[in-house]
Scaffold this motif. Structure first.
Motif, PDB file in Angstrom:
ATOM      1  N   SER A  88       0.742  -1.032   0.113  1.00  0.00           N
ATOM      2  CA  SER A  88       0.635  -0.042   0.111  1.00  0.00           C
ATOM      3  C   SER A  88       0.614   0.816  -0.527  1.00  0.00           C
ATOM      4  O   SER A  88       1.565   0.938   0.339  1.00  0.00           O
ATOM      5  CB  SER A  88      -0.920  -0.051   1.523  1.00  0.00           C
ATOM      6  OG  SER A  88      -1.874  -0.802   1.238  1.00  0.00           O
ATOM      7  N   GLY A  89       0.095   2.412  -0.159  1.00  0.00           N
ATOM      8  CA  GLY A  89       1.282   4.238  -0.210  1.00  0.00           C
ATOM      9  C   GLY A  89       0.039   4.606  -1.004  1.00  0.00           C
ATOM     10  O   GLY A  89      -0.634   3.935  -1.800  1.00  0.00           O
ATOM     11  N   ASN A 145      -7.937   0.791   3.515  1.00  0.00           N
ATOM     12  CA  ASN A 145      -8.675  -0.237   4.543  1.00  0.00           C
ATOM     13  C   ASN A 145      -9.134  -1.772   3.832  1.00  0.00           C
ATOM     14  O   ASN A 145      -8.903  -2.606   4.292  1.00  0.00           O
ATOM     15  CB  ASN A 145      -9.559   0.873   4.066  1.00  0.00           C
ATOM     16  CG  ASN A 145     -10.108   2.234   4.448  1.00  0.00           C
ATOM     17  OD1 ASN A 145      -9.068   1.864   5.198  1.00  0.00           O
ATOM     18  ND2 ASN A 145     -10.472   2.956   3.611  1.00  0.00           N
ATOM     19  N   GLY A 146      -8.759  -2.035   2.434  1.00  0.00           N
ATOM     20  CA  GLY A 146      -8.701  -3.090   1.732  1.00  0.00           C
ATOM     21  C   GLY A 146      -7.186  -3.941   2.482  1.00  0.00           C
ATOM     22  O   GLY A 146      -7.854  -4.902   2.950  1.00  0.00           O
ATOM     23  N   GLU A 191      -6.248  16.616  -5.270  1.00  0.00           N
ATOM     24  CA  GLU A 191      -6.782  17.387  -4.870  1.00  0.00           C
ATOM     25  C   GLU A 191      -7.213  16.309  -3.456  1.00  0.00           C
ATOM     26  O   GLU A 191      -6.959  16.323  -3.075  1.00  0.00           O
ATOM     27  CB  GLU A 191      -7.823  18.752  -4.464  1.00  0.00           C
ATOM     28  CG  GLU A 191      -6.794  19.785  -3.502  1.00  0.00           C
ATOM     29  CD  GLU A 191      -7.786  20.928  -3.740  1.00  0.00           C
ATOM     30  OE1 GLU A 191      -8.486  21.072  -2.650  1.00  0.00           O
ATOM     31  OE2 GLU A 191      -7.508  21.492  -4.871  1.00  0.00           O
ATOM     32  N   ASP A 192      -7.968  15.969  -4.070  1.00  0.00           N
ATOM     33  CA  ASP A 192      -9.155  14.327  -3.018  1.00  0.00           C
ATOM     34  C   ASP A 192      -7.560  13.540  -2.830  1.00  0.00           C
ATOM     35  O   ASP A 192      -7.318  13.111  -1.728  1.00  0.00           O
ATOM     36  CB  ASP A 192      -9.805  13.826  -4.113  1.00  0.00           C
ATOM     37  CG  ASP A 192     -10.867  13.477  -3.522  1.00  0.00           C
ATOM     38  OD1 ASP A 192     -10.536  13.345  -1.772  1.00  0.00           O
ATOM     39  OD2 ASP A 192     -12.114  12.371  -3.751  1.00  0.00           O
ATOM     40  N   ARG A 193      -6.734  13.313  -3.838  1.00  0.00           N
ATOM     41  CA  ARG A 193      -5.757  11.532  -3.884  1.00  0.00           C
ATOM     42  C   ARG A 193      -4.275  12.093  -2.652  1.00  0.00           C
ATOM     43  O   ARG A 193      -4.505  12.008  -1.248  1.00  0.00           O
ATOM     44  CB  ARG A 193      -5.233  11.606  -5.210  1.00  0.00           C
ATOM     45  CG  ARG A 193      -6.549  10.649  -6.040  1.00  0.00           C
ATOM     46  CD  ARG A 193      -5.261   9.805  -6.855  1.00  0.00           C
ATOM     47  NE  ARG A 193      -6.826   8.917  -7.409  1.00  0.00           N
ATOM     48  CZ  ARG A 193      -6.648   8.193  -8.070  1.00  0.00           C
ATOM     49  NH1 ARG A 193      -5.712   6.926  -8.205  1.00  0.00           N
ATOM     50  NH2 ARG A 193      -7.675   7.143  -8.243  1.00  0.00           N
ATOM     51  N   LEU A 194      -4.227  13.691  -2.699  1.00  0.00           N
ATOM     52  CA  LEU A 194      -3.716  13.786  -2.172  1.00  0.00           C
ATOM     53  C   LEU A 194      -4.284  14.187  -0.321  1.00  0.00           C
ATOM     54  O   LEU A 194      -3.333  14.165   1.101  1.00  0.00           O
ATOM     55  CB  LEU A 194      -2.795  15.257  -1.996  1.00  0.00           C
ATOM     56  CG  LEU A 194      -2.253  15.600  -2.875  1.00  0.00           C
ATOM     57  CD1 LEU A 194      -1.806  17.198  -3.978  1.00  0.00           C
ATOM     58  CD2 LEU A 194      -0.972  14.641  -2.803  1.00  0.00           C
ATOM     59  N   GLU A 246      -3.275  11.511   3.032  1.00  0.00           N
ATOM     60  CA  GLU A 246      -2.096  12.357   4.657  1.00  0.00           C
ATOM     61  C   GLU A 246      -3.441  11.388   5.673  1.00  0.00           C
ATOM     62  O   GLU A 246      -2.647  10.530   6.088  1.00  0.00           O
ATOM     63  CB  GLU A 246      -2.973  13.914   5.192  1.00  0.00           C
ATOM     64  CG  GLU A 246      -2.348  14.655   3.585  1.00  0.00           C
ATOM     65  CD  GLU A 246      -1.306  15.051   4.195  1.00  0.00           C
ATOM     66  OE1 GLU A 246      -0.138  14.192   5.400  1.00  0.00           O
ATOM     67  OE2 GLU A 246      -0.477  16.179   4.124  1.00  0.00           O
ATOM     68  N   GLU A 247      -4.143  11.269   5.291  1.00  0.00           N
ATOM     69  CA  GLU A 247      -5.295   9.658   6.374  1.00  0.00           C
ATOM     70  C   GLU A 247      -4.584   8.669   6.146  1.00  0.00           C
ATOM     71  O   GLU A 247      -4.599   8.172   6.492  1.00  0.00           O
ATOM     72  CB  GLU A 247      -6.734   9.463   5.195  1.00  0.00           C
ATOM     73  CG  GLU A 247      -7.801  10.842   5.545  1.00  0.00           C
ATOM     74  CD  GLU A 247      -8.805  10.657   4.861  1.00  0.00           C
ATOM     75  OE1 GLU A 247     -10.609  11.271   5.124  1.00  0.00           O
ATOM     76  OE2 GLU A 247      -8.972   9.313   3.921  1.00  0.00           O
TER      77      GLU A 247
END
Ligand code: 5GP
Length: 231
Positions: free
Chosen positions: A15-16, A107-108, A148-151, A155-156
């Motif tokens: 992941s990452g 999450n997966g 922007e959504d992916r950035l 962080e999450e």
């Protein structure tokens, strides 16, 4: 550094954040050593992506059908689209003793850890957050809103890094690949992944012969030569 006679399957999850270079790293892993699971997604195909190689591209209805029929090992919603891992391929390859790689979001990954305790979780990060943003912008596959959504999502995801077993910095792809190889080598030395050897040691059947050669011979002589999956 592999133990000969180690014939158990292993599940590696990488992941990452988006832009960490997971895709490139996973594609650069040795194909003779790793079986790469292809995910299902409801996302639009990007230019150059190929059905069955990059993803199985499906409608929302098809995705839901797979999920409802229990054909997904895990699934997650990510920045407006659904993603999931087909269960059959992973189970089959692990039962064949292969090392299977999943490239999936956090999450997966955590869902899989709940089901398969011995899976190996690797978190890949770029050397700096600025580099992450730069990679997302320069690959030119997403709109500014999606970037922007992916950035934000990055962080999450990073918040969950301590749930992982290993942290790998992807500064250069070849170095990251080498680190992942090293992780798999070390993992394969764990006794629970070396069933045949542990059995021979405990049953004292290894006298008079090198244990690794004996296990190798026994494995190749077995019908199907597949040990029970240990993942
Ligand atoms: P992308 O749209 O950039 O191809 O993928 C977005 C995110 O979904 C990435 O973090 C990728 O690793 C993740 N992803 C890809 N396939 C799967 C999957 O089968 N399950 C989950 N949970 N995430 C996935």
């Amino acid at each position: 550094m592999n133990n000969a006679g180690n014939n158990s399957g292993m599940l590696i999850i990488i992941s990452g954040p988006s832009g960490s270079g997971k895709g490139t790293v996973v594609k650069s892993l040795d194909k003779s050593r790793f079986a790469h699971s292809v995910s299902v997604t409801t996302r639009e195909k990007r230019p150059g992506e190929v059905e069955g190689i990059d993803y199985f591209f499906r409608t929302m209805e098809e995705f839901e059908e797979m999920r409802n029929e229990g054909r997904l090992l895990e699934h997650a919603y990510f920045c407006g689209n659904c993603y999931g891992t087909p269960r059959d391929y992973v189970e089959q390859k692990i039962n064949e003793g292969c090392t299977v790689v999943l490239e999936i979001e956090v999450n997966g990954a955590l869902q899989v850890r709940e089901k398969i305790k011995n899976c190996v979780l690797i978190f890949l990060i770029p050397p700096t957050m600025e580099e992450l943003a730069r990679r997302l912008v320069t690959r030119n596959t997403e709109s500014p809103e999606t970037i922007e959504d992916r950035l934000y999502r990055a962080e999450e995801e990073i918040e969950l890094v301590d749930k992982y077993d290993y942290l790998v910095i992807n500064d250069h792809v070849a170095d990251a690949v080498k680190r992942i190889d090293d992780i798999v080598n070390v993992e394969s030395l764990k006794p629970f992944r070396c069933g045949a050897m542990v059995e021979a040691l405990k049953n004292k059947t290894w006298h008079g012969m090198r244990i690794d050669e004996m296990c190798r011979e026994n494995n190749s002589g077995k019908e199907g030569a597949h040990a029970k999956a240990v993942v």
